[in-house]
Design a protein around this motif. Structure first.
Motif, short mmCIF file in Angstrom:
data_model
loop_
_atom_site.label_atom_id
_atom_site.label_comp_id
_atom_site.label_asym_id
_atom_site.label_seq_id
_atom_site.Cartn_x
_atom_site.Cartn_y
_atom_site.Cartn_z
N ARG A 103 27.19 -0.94 -22.45
CA ARG A 103 26.36 -0.06 -21.54
C ARG A 103 26.99 0.38 -20.22
N SER A 104 27.58 -0.66 -19.55
CA SER A 104 28.11 -0.28 -18.25
C SER A 104 29.22 0.87 -18.28
N GLY A 105 30.17 0.92 -19.38
CA GLY A 105 31.04 1.95 -19.71
C GLY A 105 30.42 3.47 -20.04
N ARG A 106 29.24 3.32 -20.85
CA ARG A 106 28.95 4.55 -21.38
C ARG A 106 27.87 5.04 -20.11
N LEU A 107 27.26 4.01 -19.50
CA LEU A 107 26.24 4.67 -18.12
C LEU A 107 27.47 5.41 -17.10
N ILE A 111 27.23 9.24 -16.26
CA ILE A 111 27.07 9.72 -14.76
C ILE A 111 28.03 10.73 -14.52
N ASP A 112 29.38 10.51 -14.98
CA ASP A 112 30.67 11.28 -14.72
C ASP A 112 30.43 12.68 -15.10
N ALA A 113 30.03 12.62 -16.53
CA ALA A 113 29.79 13.83 -17.40
C ALA A 113 28.52 14.58 -16.50
N ALA A 114 27.45 14.20 -16.15
CA ALA A 114 26.41 14.99 -15.54
C ALA A 114 26.69 15.47 -14.19
N THR A 130 19.49 14.64 -15.20
CA THR A 130 19.59 13.66 -16.27
C THR A 130 18.99 12.34 -15.89
N ALA A 131 18.30 11.68 -17.08
CA ALA A 131 17.79 10.31 -16.75
C ALA A 131 18.51 9.41 -17.64
N VAL A 132 18.95 8.37 -17.45
CA VAL A 132 19.59 7.56 -18.35
C VAL A 132 18.64 6.30 -18.33
N GLN A 133 18.05 5.98 -19.55
CA GLN A 133 17.48 4.49 -19.61
C GLN A 133 18.38 3.75 -20.09
N THR A 140 18.71 5.31 -14.66
CA THR A 140 19.64 5.96 -13.54
C THR A 140 19.28 7.48 -13.75
N LEU A 141 18.96 8.12 -12.51
CA LEU A 141 18.76 9.38 -12.35
C LEU A 141 19.96 10.29 -12.00
N ALA A 142 20.45 11.20 -12.26
CA ALA A 142 21.57 12.09 -11.85
C ALA A 142 20.90 13.50 -11.50
N LEU A 143 20.83 13.91 -10.40
CA LEU A 143 20.33 15.11 -9.85
C LEU A 143 21.51 15.76 -9.33
#
Length: 571
Positions: A103-107, A111-114, A130-133, A140-143
């Motif tokens: 999960r940590s790596g994918r999260l 985030i980097d992609a968003a 982007t909302a990452v569950q 995690t929210l990426a605005l």
């Protein structure tokens, strides 16, 4: 503003002057994620996807710039504002089914992609969420907003309104928000009118003279090209928080010199670059806000860029240098109304307006806060790709402390050199504050840079062997006070005195009252000068007030024939 004939639900107007340089960069570099503004938050608690989608789209509906696309026409670039836009979906990424180890790596990858996926400014609004569950209780929210639609102060408005709209949706009650503010189109139309009717001729002349032959200053970089993959991250961030003792020393020194904390930080950076390069002429970019009260809550690109040019002579004291840099800063702010793209129109033949004039940006950063109500929220800094400047330093000055975020381009700096510069800046600042009234050349700044930053000693040489910059002759200001006492005030002096008294909350009664001795300081000086320019004379400037702080001396230098409100000078 006109209605788009192809769609009665859209309005068009020319691109704003403050957006022109950003658009041109995007037009030539459409795959670049430069000028992206990501805000990343980790949320611990019950997460309501429906409430997030409502809040996100309601913020877009409230602000024109967030529902705008851009189009090239035969008459130039226009922005197209959707009156009733289609809902923008929130991109939801579900990592809950993954093994915990993954999960940590994918999260981080998400985030980097968003944060770095480029916008197509011609077809989509310049905002996404982007909302990452991550787990059932962690999201995690990426605005991300593009700078063409949002500046730093605008982002604080977006976050504030988004949080209130989310909380109200969760409560099931109407949001506690002020009416929709003035739209960005109104701001753009005002700027275009000022450029067309000659209002900014004085600013144009000032910058044409000021920027002629100017080359942007920056700390020396690595002496070889960086080898990197095309997809690698091109910028990174180093954060520096001043320890409490140094922060208090800085604040006390700023008060003692009637300056501001930001001016001290800016002057320190200029001294550090001069010591590192051996070049005494320093020109740094700085973001300023063109907001008036009516646009205080408007979301859009209202931030302009100005160039602060100074001559740094290390044989002088830091106090003298601070005085000069502060005046250079005030001069530039006095002429900030001219958009940067128009400042450099006659100075460049390249495709990127201002290229070479600003390589390093040093600004006071706007800090946004998001509140979602229940749960625990924490903000994190993410990395961006291919920043437009070699280095950008944002200063966060607040009652809780002073911090500087350094974003540096890996094409110019190695991570080790950037870390070294950040540490060296802390040491240079401490050194200058300990001995502000001795010649800076005697403080060992070049040796400090070599030792702390790892800069080769031969690259850090004493700068500024030219003629020292002229100092204001304040001895001449005492002339009127030597005359026989005269307590009567002229009409212009009365009008100025009323403005001073309103700002500093003390009576101003004598023609020889000194603005700063009465308790005025740099921040209040800006408001005072703005009021004098509006009510008495457009010839008032910050430099005029600092050079002539006595009431009679200041008022006598105002051209009241250029006043905008003659009645104000007759009170």
């Amino acid at each position: 503003m006109t209605t788009d004939s192809s769609d009665s639900m859209k309005d068009t107007l020319p691109i704003g002057p403050l957006q022109e340089g950003i658009w041109l960069f995007w037009r030539l570099n459409q795959a670049s994620p430069a000028y992206m503004m990501p805000e990343i938050f980790h949320f611990e608690g019950e997460f309501d996807t429906a409430a997030v989608e409502f809040a996100f789209n309601e913020v877009i509906r409230r602000h024109e710039s967030l529902r705008t696309t851009f189009r090239e026409t035969d008459s130039g670039v226009v922005q197209v504002i959707a009156r009733d836009p289609e809902p923008v979906p929130v991109h939801v990424v579900d990592l809950r089914g993954l093994p915990e180890a993954e999960r940590s790596g994918r999260l981080q990858a998400t985030i980097d992609a968003a944060s770095n996926r480029p916008f197509d400014l011609a077809t989509e609004p310049a905002i996404r969420l982007t909302a990452v569950q991550v787990t059932d209780s962690r999201t995690t929210l990426a605005l991300v907003v593009h700078h063409i639609a949002c500046d730093g102060i605008s982002m604080t408005v977006v976050l504030d309104e988004f949080g209130e709209l989310y909380r109200s949706a969760r409560r099931g009650t109407p949001p506690d928000l002020a009416p929709v503010p003035r739209g960005y189109s109104t701001f753009v139309q005002g700027q275009l009118a000022a450029l067309a009717d000659g209002t900014l001729k004085e600013e144009e002349a000032y910058w044409r003279e000021r920027l002629a032959g100017v080359t942007g200053s920056v700390l020396p970089g690595i002496d070889h090209a960086v080898t990197r993959a095309p997809t690698s991250l091109d910028t990174a961030v180093v954060s520096l928080t001043l320890d409490d003792q140094l922060a208090e020393s800085l604040s006390a020194y700023a008060r003692r010199t009637r300056s501001t904390q930001f001016s001290v930080l800016l002057s320190t950076m200029k001294v550090m670059i001069a010591a590192a390069t051996g070049d005494g002429v320093k020109a740094l970019g700085m973001a300023t806000s063109g907001r008036t009260p009516e646009f205080a809550r408007t979301v859009g690109m209202l931030a302009n860029m100005i160039v602060i040019q100074s001559r740094i002579d290390l044989s002088r004291t830091f106090t003298d240098t601070l005085d000069e840099v502060s005046l250079d800063l005030m001069d530039a702010i006095d002429h900030q109304a001219l958009p940067f793209s128009r400042m450099v129109t006659d100075l460049n033949t390249g495709q990127d307006p201002g290229a070479g004039i600003v390589r390093m940006l040093f600004s006071a950063g706007a800090v946004g806060r998001l509140k979602l109500g229940e749960g625990k929220l924490s903000e994190v800094i993410t990395r961006t790709v291919q920043g437009p400047f070699d280095m950008y330093v944002a200063c966060d000055i607040s009652p809780s402390g002073i911090a500087l975020d350094w974003e540096y381009a890996l094409r110019t700096y190695s991570p080790e050199l950037a870390q070294g510069y950040c540490a060296a800046y802390h040491e240079v600042l401490a050194t200058l504050l300990r001995q502000p009234d001795v010649p800076m050349a005697s403080l060992g700044l070049t040796e400090l840079l070599a030792r702390v930053a790892g800069l080769p000693h031969g690259d850090a040489t004493t700068a500024g062997h030219g003629s020292p910059a002229a100092q204001p002759d304040r001895s001449a200001d005492t002339g009127p006070a030597a005359d026989a006492p005269d307590s009567g005030l002229t009409p212009v002096e009365e009008a100025v005195a009323a403005i001073w008294s309103e700002a500093i909350r003390v009576p101003v009664e004598s023609p020889y009252d000194d603005f700063f001795e009465l308790g005025g300081h740099s921040l209040k000086a800006g408001a005072v000068v703005a009021s004098v320019r509006k009510r008495i004379s457009r010839t008032a400037t910050l430099r005029l007030l600092f050079d002539h702080p006595q009431l009679r001396d200041f008022a006598s230098r105002l051209d009241v024939g250029d006043q905008t409100d003659g009645a104000s000078a007759r009170h």
